[in-house]
Motif scaffolding. Structure first.
Motif, PDB file in Angstrom:
ATOM      1  N   GLY A 148       0.825  -1.214   0.146  1.00 34.63           N
ATOM      2  CA  GLY A 148      -0.089   0.009   0.121  1.00 34.63           C
ATOM      3  C   GLY A 148       0.910   1.345   0.158  1.00 34.63           C
ATOM      4  O   GLY A 148       1.863   1.029  -0.368  1.00 34.63           O
ATOM      5  N   GLY A 149       0.183   2.415   0.165  1.00 32.93           N
ATOM      6  CA  GLY A 149       1.167   3.608   0.291  1.00 32.93           C
ATOM      7  C   GLY A 149       0.165   4.943   0.729  1.00 32.93           C
ATOM      8  O   GLY A 149      -1.036   4.750   0.886  1.00 32.93           O
ATOM      9  N   ALA A 150       0.851   5.843   0.391  1.00 34.55           N
ATOM     10  CA  ALA A 150       0.069   7.267   1.062  1.00 34.55           C
ATOM     11  C   ALA A 150       0.737   8.238   0.054  1.00 34.55           C
ATOM     12  O   ALA A 150       1.800   8.186  -0.327  1.00 34.55           O
ATOM     13  CB  ALA A 150       0.142   7.377   2.297  1.00 34.55           C
ATOM     14  N   PRO A 151      -0.064   9.392   0.011  1.00 35.51           N
ATOM     15  CA  PRO A 151       0.563  10.645  -0.821  1.00 35.51           C
ATOM     16  C   PRO A 151       1.770  11.161  -0.084  1.00 35.51           C
ATOM     17  O   PRO A 151       1.818  11.154   1.073  1.00 35.51           O
ATOM     18  CB  PRO A 151      -0.610  11.357  -1.028  1.00 35.51           C
ATOM     19  N   ASP A 152       2.797  11.526  -0.893  1.00 35.02           N
ATOM     20  CA  ASP A 152       3.922  11.959  -0.412  1.00 35.02           C
ATOM     21  C   ASP A 152       3.692  13.103   0.645  1.00 35.02           C
ATOM     22  O   ASP A 152       4.585  13.316   1.795  1.00 35.02           O
ATOM     23  CB  ASP A 152       4.903  12.640  -1.284  1.00 35.02           C
ATOM     24  N   GLU A 153       2.834  14.020   0.610  1.00 37.07           N
ATOM     25  CA  GLU A 153       2.344  15.136   1.676  1.00 37.07           C
ATOM     26  C   GLU A 153       1.983  14.490   2.888  1.00 37.07           C
ATOM     27  O   GLU A 153       2.527  15.026   4.013  1.00 37.07           O
ATOM     28  CB  GLU A 153       1.334  15.996   1.052  1.00 37.07           C
ATOM     29  N   PHE A 154       1.319  13.516   2.861  1.00 32.12           N
ATOM     30  CA  PHE A 154       0.857  12.673   4.068  1.00 32.12           C
ATOM     31  C   PHE A 154       2.091  11.983   4.671  1.00 32.12           C
ATOM     32  O   PHE A 154       2.049  12.428   5.977  1.00 32.12           O
ATOM     33  CB  PHE A 154      -0.222  11.923   3.656  1.00 32.12           C
ATOM     34  N   LEU A 155       2.664  11.454   3.851  1.00 26.63           N
ATOM     35  CA  LEU A 155       4.079  10.986   4.587  1.00 26.63           C
ATOM     36  C   LEU A 155       4.984  12.070   5.242  1.00 26.63           C
ATOM     37  O   LEU A 155       5.403  11.846   6.359  1.00 26.63           O
ATOM     38  CB  LEU A 155       4.956  10.218   3.561  1.00 26.63           C
ATOM     39  N   ASP A 156       4.922  12.986   4.729  1.00 18.02           N
ATOM     40  CA  ASP A 156       5.762  14.286   5.082  1.00 18.02           C
ATOM     41  C   ASP A 156       5.183  14.669   6.373  1.00 18.02           C
ATOM     42  O   ASP A 156       6.171  15.185   7.163  1.00 18.02           O
ATOM     43  CB  ASP A 156       5.628  15.319   4.163  1.00 18.02           C
ATOM     44  N   LEU A 157       3.999  14.436   6.743  1.00 17.76           N
ATOM     45  CA  LEU A 157       3.457  14.774   8.157  1.00 17.76           C
ATOM     46  C   LEU A 157       4.350  14.154   9.146  1.00 17.76           C
ATOM     47  O   LEU A 157       4.349  14.449  10.383  1.00 17.76           O
ATOM     48  CB  LEU A 157       2.001  14.520   8.226  1.00 17.76           C
ATOM     49  N   GLY A 158       4.803  13.008   8.817  1.00 17.55           N
ATOM     50  CA  GLY A 158       5.783  12.143   9.921  1.00 17.55           C
ATOM     51  C   GLY A 158       7.200  12.226   9.833  1.00 17.55           C
ATOM     52  O   GLY A 158       7.878  12.399  10.543  1.00 17.55           O
ATOM     53  N   THR A 159       7.590  12.304   8.415  1.00 18.41           N
ATOM     54  CA  THR A 159       9.063  12.395   8.285  1.00 18.41           C
ATOM     55  C   THR A 159       9.604  13.770   7.825  1.00 18.41           C
ATOM     56  O   THR A 159      10.808  13.830   7.847  1.00 18.41           O
ATOM     57  CB  THR A 159       9.255  11.256   6.789  1.00 18.41           C
ATOM     58  N   GLY A 160       8.742  14.859   7.746  1.00 16.35           N
ATOM     59  CA  GLY A 160       9.481  15.789   7.164  1.00 16.35           C
ATOM     60  C   GLY A 160       9.718  16.665   8.442  1.00 16.35           C
ATOM     61  O   GLY A 160       9.619  16.410   9.556  1.00 16.35           O
ATOM     62  N   SER A 161      10.110  17.906   8.184  1.00 12.82           N
ATOM     63  CA  SER A 161      10.478  18.828   9.165  1.00 12.82           C
ATOM     64  C   SER A 161       9.773  20.173   8.818  1.00 12.82           C
ATOM     65  O   SER A 161      10.457  20.883   7.925  1.00 12.82           O
ATOM     66  CB  SER A 161      11.683  18.987   9.644  1.00 12.82           C
ATOM     67  N   LEU A 162       8.732  20.659   9.513  1.00 18.04           N
ATOM     68  CA  LEU A 162       8.110  21.926   8.997  1.00 18.04           C
ATOM     69  C   LEU A 162       9.013  23.092   9.165  1.00 18.04           C
ATOM     70  O   LEU A 162       9.082  23.967   8.419  1.00 18.04           O
ATOM     71  CB  LEU A 162       6.798  22.100   9.586  1.00 18.04           C
ATOM     72  N   PHE A 163       9.321  23.480  10.531  1.00 15.76           N
ATOM     73  CA  PHE A 163      10.102  24.330  10.902  1.00 15.76           C
ATOM     74  C   PHE A 163      11.516  24.369  11.188  1.00 15.76           C
ATOM     75  O   PHE A 163      12.333  24.970   9.897  1.00 15.76           O
ATOM     76  CB  PHE A 163       9.646  24.641  12.407  1.00 15.76           C
ATOM     77  N   THR A 164      12.197  23.628  11.624  1.00 21.15           N
ATOM     78  CA  THR A 164      13.604  23.374  11.412  1.00 21.15           C
ATOM     79  C   THR A 164      13.983  21.890  11.590  1.00 21.15           C
ATOM     80  O   THR A 164      13.330  21.167  12.003  1.00 21.15           O
ATOM     81  CB  THR A 164      14.349  23.969  12.861  1.00 21.15           C
ATOM     82  N   PRO A 165      15.109  21.330  10.986  1.00 23.62           N
ATOM     83  CA  PRO A 165      15.511  20.244  10.806  1.00 23.62           C
ATOM     84  C   PRO A 165      15.427  19.463  12.203  1.00 23.62           C
ATOM     85  O   PRO A 165      15.438  18.396  12.224  1.00 23.62           O
ATOM     86  CB  PRO A 165      16.868  20.285  10.194  1.00 23.62           C
ATOM     87  N   TRP A 166      15.730  20.313  13.181  1.00 21.63           N
ATOM     88  CA  TRP A 166      15.662  19.555  14.531  1.00 21.63           C
ATOM     89  C   TRP A 166      14.288  19.184  15.052  1.00 21.63           C
ATOM     90  O   TRP A 166      14.450  18.509  15.940  1.00 21.63           O
ATOM     91  CB  TRP A 166      16.434  20.901  15.533  1.00 21.63           C
ATOM     92  N   LEU A 167      13.413  19.931  14.611  1.00 24.35           N
ATOM     93  CA  LEU A 167      12.084  19.791  15.019  1.00 24.35           C
ATOM     94  C   LEU A 167      11.247  18.869  14.044  1.00 24.35           C
ATOM     95  O   LEU A 167      10.872  19.386  13.064  1.00 24.35           O
ATOM     96  CB  LEU A 167      11.498  20.963  15.309  1.00 24.35           C
ATOM     97  N   SER A 168      11.367  17.481  14.309  1.00 29.88           N
ATOM     98  CA  SER A 168      10.620  16.707  13.419  1.00 29.88           C
ATOM     99  C   SER A 168       9.041  16.708  13.352  1.00 29.88           C
ATOM    100  O   SER A 168       8.591  17.144  14.394  1.00 29.88           O
ATOM    101  CB  SER A 168      10.722  14.981  13.800  1.00 29.88           C
ATOM    102  N   ASN A 169       8.445  16.728  12.363  1.00 35.51           N
ATOM    103  CA  ASN A 169       7.003  16.771  12.177  1.00 35.51           C
ATOM    104  C   ASN A 169       6.296  15.762  13.074  1.00 35.51           C
ATOM    105  O   ASN A 169       5.440  15.923  13.688  1.00 35.51           O
ATOM    106  CB  ASN A 169       6.498  16.498  10.758  1.00 35.51           C
ATOM    107  N   SER A 170       7.241  14.564  13.241  1.00 32.11           N
ATOM    108  CA  SER A 170       6.622  13.611  14.224  1.00 32.11           C
ATOM    109  C   SER A 170       6.338  14.124  15.527  1.00 32.11           C
ATOM    110  O   SER A 170       5.432  13.591  16.276  1.00 32.11           O
ATOM    111  CB  SER A 170       7.741  12.276  14.102  1.00 32.11           C
ATOM    112  N   LEU A 171       7.259  14.724  15.915  1.00 30.46           N
ATOM    113  CA  LEU A 171       7.360  15.326  17.289  1.00 30.46           C
ATOM    114  C   LEU A 171       6.005  16.402  17.392  1.00 30.46           C
ATOM    115  O   LEU A 171       5.332  16.520  18.373  1.00 30.46           O
ATOM    116  CB  LEU A 171       8.505  16.206  17.643  1.00 30.46           C
TER     117      LEU A 171
END
Lengths: 347, 326, 329
Positions: free
Chosen positions: B152-175
């Motif tokens: 299965g899978g999910a759209p990249d933007e959705f995955l980014d909600l967990g693996t990306g970093s919105l503000f700074t690389p030190w603050l993961s979106n997961s957090l």
């Protein structure tokens, strides 16, 4: 002429002994290799890791192995791979828990210049090199042998590995390809023994207890405990497909007189070492194809010559459920003893 | 008012909020050790930690709410797997917007699953250990039905909600996701009467019953909240792995329980919070990578986990024993 | 894990009072009927299956579960639970097979059994002396034991492991092709357990502690000794079960007893022992173990896909437990 050759050999030996680099000897850059394996408590996987360690030692090119070896799913393996990247390795050998989930991490590793090898099972990431045994051929060889033994007709038991893993999926393809040619062969039951000795034995015992009729057994490489279960239930032997596990090989030798006919299709765990060989080549800037497929032999006990061959493979000092030790020809320099020792460089 | 010195009050404050003070201190300790072992610790490692701890943190949160109410839920891992494969099987070809809608639906589904667990426990009167062990099997089977093999899978933007970093690389979106989820699910409850009911039911069921508390409803609601956390945990798994794995949940049930114990929540019920176990999840996640850096067998991590549980509860028991002695 | 309204009065062990033996016999009858019903299902799904060989196999596989259930019964009577039995069973088997070549058969079995006793001791100290909740204590020791065995397994890779022949015979052989040898172990253990529970002071204390711990303390009973003995016995029995299991498969495996956790608890619950303690006995657990073994075999017979089997397994066990709770409340 004989003397000249002898003198040349002596000179060569002296040169090597004196530490003079002989043409063909390897240089000694020191690489750090990361290894990620996510299935433990399984002798095949243990030998997989040991073969990598033994090859690292034997090659003389590896200074350290960083090992991430624990029972894990894709989520944990991603974490382990990130740890290996962070540890600054030059190459990573992975036995992937999933063909797709690791792609982002592999991409990140490749971006940092790390060579990524998926050994034993493939991954989709184009940045990774894949070194696998021919799993389709593995299944095909055994299935073909079995169907021929049954003369094209009968009910068989299909004991597969872990549902959803790439290895199991590949083997299914090979199995089905062979099956196409034998429409009168039916599958009495398919089980997933998850490559667990205990589970496979339980499934066979339950099968026997249920009274379901079967004329042959194809297994995805767990064989010894299944045959022991048949023996303990006093179930008559049927043609049996297994792998090159030490105990199974002994069973093929010993129980032939009781009616056990079987084929041991090699699925050597030294594919791990093969992955390392490819990685080291790539690190030394030698060329290697993107997907290396290693061919495996098979041995059956239907002929006397076959039994003799099996006798040479059996090692009384190896546990029954362990695959036989030793490197795949052309893909490793280590000895069986080194593999059993399971010590990497610096241990 | 008796004359309490500043020191007394400070001591009381620390003792009363031991978990709140102790857990962050423990995490700081482990982070310090990690940096000492691996001085090159950078934003990549911070990201790794957040991503790896996410599923366990949610499992811990789910379990802690149920445990506080005096119960236990051994099916959390399976519920996470169900959410995981539901997401991966439905989001594979979806657009980002649609995946968000699906996520909300799955989130609501978590509440339903939690309600089922809770109702079965309350109505059947079978001990929750047994009920949730069996429902664990059932939900696991359901996950396999939804998606038989990993994929299965999910759209990249959705995955980014967990693996990306919105503000700074030190603050993961997961957090960020973790904090938002806890805030959305737990804070409103914590400030409401429901929280009082859950703690009351957990700490002394007889007294609560006599006070007119609807035991059954409170317990079911605790399981519902647990189900919500489990669903987000499963969605988190989808984000961080990009796939659905029907058997993925197995490890999280017991590890989540370990995090709960280490995080200061007593299995007797009525005590503790959600934050302690979540932080404990981060501590437990640090252990395997630290061991790998140290070239020690990461399986020692499991020994450490088990030993930590044993030590924490034995010390707790010892402390209670000593307090009772005159 | 207390519950309001658990007004079940203290039930003295069998032998005292006329009401109890009848009630106990009554529930046993219900259980036996249930067992026969499941066997009937097996026959219905695949006629001709139920014969002496099938019976022999079922008993062979039920024995290790039965031994596990014995230990679990003892601790559940005290109101506790033991989640470490699976790790102990696997660990003991693994320790035994990997030390046979080094220490000899007898000592290897001793090492395996010692693991059970030691883990049981740790459990007992935590639960009995330090008053830790049994569920979390045994969870911790279970994880600890499992981790230690995994780490140990990574160290002994090159050593050859061997299951002692007499253990192999114990776990898989049959006398006259029919009577499983492991029954020769299970039956004495079962008899001893039933006897201890029904006729000895220790057995009575187990019930009493589970029923009303405070009353026991007030009566001067050394509750901690009773609990300690209970958990150590449970650990020992788990080790024995593991050794029988590995005798069956003839090869040590880190996942050996994995599938036995739920059945070990469920057998006891279905068998009539209350998880809150003070009520029940081993006879019911025996039937419970048999029921679950037959259920497993039944599901194997069905041609349904794996997920359905898993759902059925969980569902049926839940229904059995729920029905039994209703029956005895």
């Amino acid at each position: 002429m004989k003397h000249l050759r002898g003198i040349a050999a002596l000179a060569l030996g002296a040169a090597v002994a004196a530490g003079v680099p002989v043409a063909g000897a390897k240089a000694a850059p020191q690489f750090v290799i990361g290894v990620s394996n996510t299935h433990i408590g399984n002798s095949w996987r243990e030998e997989f890791v040991c073969s990598i360690k033994a090859e690292a030692l034997a090659s003389g090119l590896v200074s350290k192995i960083v090992l991430a070896n624990r029972e894990a799913g894709p989520s944990e393996q991603i974490a382990d791979l990130r740890t290996l990247i962070s540890a600054g390795v030059n190459a990573i050998i992975i036995n992937p828990s999933d063909g797709k989930a690791l792609d982002p991490v592999i991409k990140q590793a490749a971006a940092k210049g790390i060579i990524v090898i998926a050994a034993d099972q493939p991954v989709e990431a184009p940045e990774a090199y894949v070194v696998t045994g021919d799993q389709q051929a593995y299944a095909h060889t055994g299935a073909e042998w079995l169907f021929k033994q049954l003369k094209g007709k009968g009910n068989i038991v299909e004991m597969r590995g872990i549902d959803g893993t790439p290895g199991d999926a590949e083997r299914k393809k090979g199995f089905d390809a062979a099956w196409k040619g034998y429409p009168d062969v039916k599958i009495a039951t398919t089980t997933f023994m998850d490559w667990s000795n205990e589970k496979a034995a339980q499934q066979m015992a339950a099968l026997i207890a249920s009274g379901k009729q079967f004329d042959g057994v194809w297994t995805s490489g767990i064989d010894y405990t299944v045959i022991e279960a048949m023996k303990s239930a006093h179930r008559a032997y049927v043609p049996f497909v297994g792998a090159d596990n030490n105990g199974f090989i002994k069973q093929l030798i010993d129980y032939k007189k009781d009616g056990l006919l079987g084929v041991a299709v090699s699925n050597s765990p030294a594919i791990g070492a093969a992955g390392l060989v490819v990685a080291l080549d790539l690190l030394q800037k030698k060329d290697r194809p993107h997907h290396v497929v290693v061919a495996y032999p098979s041995w059956d006990n239907t002929t006397d010559a076959g039994v003799e061959a099996l006798k040479t493979l059996y090692d009384p000092n190896v546990a029954p459920t362990d695959p036989i030790y030793g490197a795949i020809p052309g893909y490793g320099h280590f000895t069986a003893a080194q593999e059993k020792d399971c010590k990497g460089p610096g241990e | 008012m008796t004359a309490t010195t500043r020191a007394d009050r400070l001591r009381l404050l620390i003792v009363r909020n031991a978990a709140l003070v102790g857990m962050p201190a423990l995490l700081a300790l482990f982070l310090g050790a990690t940096v000492a072992i691996h001085p090159e610790f950078n934003s990549f490692d911070a990201q790794s930690l957040a991503m790896a701890a996410l599923p366990l943190a949610f499992a811990a949160a789910a379990q802690s709410v149920v445990v506080i109410s005096g119960g236990i839920d051994l099916s959390i891992g399976s519920v996470m797997a169900v959410a995981n494969v539901l997401a991966s099987s439905t989001m594979e070809e979806a657009s980002f917007g649609r995946s968000l809608v699906l996520a909300v639906l799955i989130f609501a589904g978590g509440a339903v699953v939690g309600a089922v667990n809770g109702l079965l426990v309350v109505v059947s009167r079978v001990p929750d250990v047994i009920v949730t062990l069996t429902t664990g099997f059932i939900w696991g089977g359901v996950a396999l039905l939804i998606q038989e093999r990993p994929g299965g899978g999910a759209p990249d933007e959705f995955l980014d909600l967990g693996t990306g970093s919105l503000f700074t690389p030190w603050l993961s979106n997961s957090l960020i996701l973790l904090v938002v989820a806890v805030a959305v699910i737990w804070l409103p409850v914590r400030r409401s009467k429901l929280s009082l009911l859950i703690y009351a039911v957990g700490s002394d069921r007889v007294a609560a019953f006599r006070s007119g508390v609807n035991i059954g409803r409170s317990r079911v609601l605790a399981y519902v909240i647990g189900g919500l956390f489990s669903a987000v945990g499963g969605l988190g798994l989808t984000m961080t792995t990009g796939i659905g794995s029907p058997r993925a949940g197995v490890l999280y049930t017991l590890s989540g329980l370990a995090a709960v114990v280490i995080g200061g929540v007593s299995l007797v019920g009525g005590r503790g919070g959600v934050v302690g176990p979540v932080i404990a999840a981060f501590v437990l996640t640090l252990i395997p990578s630290d061991l790998i850096f140290l070239n020690i067998d990461p399986n020692f991590g499991q020994v450490i986990q088990g030993t930590l549980i044993v030590l924490v509860v034995m010390l707790g028991g010892l402390a209670t024993l000593l307090r009772r002695r005159p | 894990m207390s519950a309001p309204g658990d007004a079940a009065a203290a039930r003295p062990p069998a032998g005292l009072g006329a009401v109890l033996p009848w009630l106990q016999r009554n529930t046993i009858v219900v259980l036996v009927l249930l067992l026969l019903a499941f066997i009937g299902c097996v026959e219905a799904v695949k006629p001709g299956t139920v014969n002496t060989i099938w019976l022999s196999n079922t008993l062979l596989f039920a024995a290790p579960l039965g031994v596990l259930a014995a230990g679990q019964t003892l601790v559940m009577l005290t109101g506790g639970i033991d989640l470490s039995v699976v790790s102990v069973a696997t660990g003991s088997a693994f320790l035994m097979t990997t030390t046979t070549l080094r220490f000899g058969e007898g000592w290897a079995v001793g090492v395996g059994l010692a693991l059970g006793v030691i883990v049981g001791l740790i459990n007992g100290v935590g639960i009995a002396v330090l008053r830790v909740q049994p569920l979390v204590m045994t969870l911790g020791t279970g994880l600890m034991t499992q981790g230690i065995i995994i780490v140990y397994s990574q160290r002994i890779l090159s050593t050859r492991s061997l299951v002692p022949e007499f253990v192999h015979q114990l776990g898989s052989a049959r006398i006259a092709g029919l009577l499983p040898v492991d029954l020769l172990l299970w039956v004495p253990i079962a008899a001893a357990t039933i006897f201890v529970l029904a006729r000895t002071g220790f057995g009575r204390l187990l019930y009493a502690v589970g029923d009303n711990r405070v009353a026991c303390l007030l009566a001067g009973v050394r509750v901690w000794q009773v609990l300690l003995a209970g958990y150590m016995t449970c650990g020992l029995l788990a080790a024995i079960a593991g050794i029988v299991l590995v005798g069956n498969t003839n090869s040590a495996d880190l996942g050996l007893a994995d599938t036995y956790l739920l059945p070990s608890i469920a057998s006891v619950i279905i068998g009539g022992t209350s998880i809150f303690g003070g009520r029940g006995g081993y006879a019911g657990s025996i039937i419970g173990a048999l029921i679950l073994t037959v259920l497993n075999g039944l599901l194997t017979l069905l041609d349904s896909p794996e997920p359905i089997k898993q759902i059925l397994y969980g569902g049926i066990i839940f229904l059995l437990a729920a029905a039994y709770t209703r029956l005895t409340d």
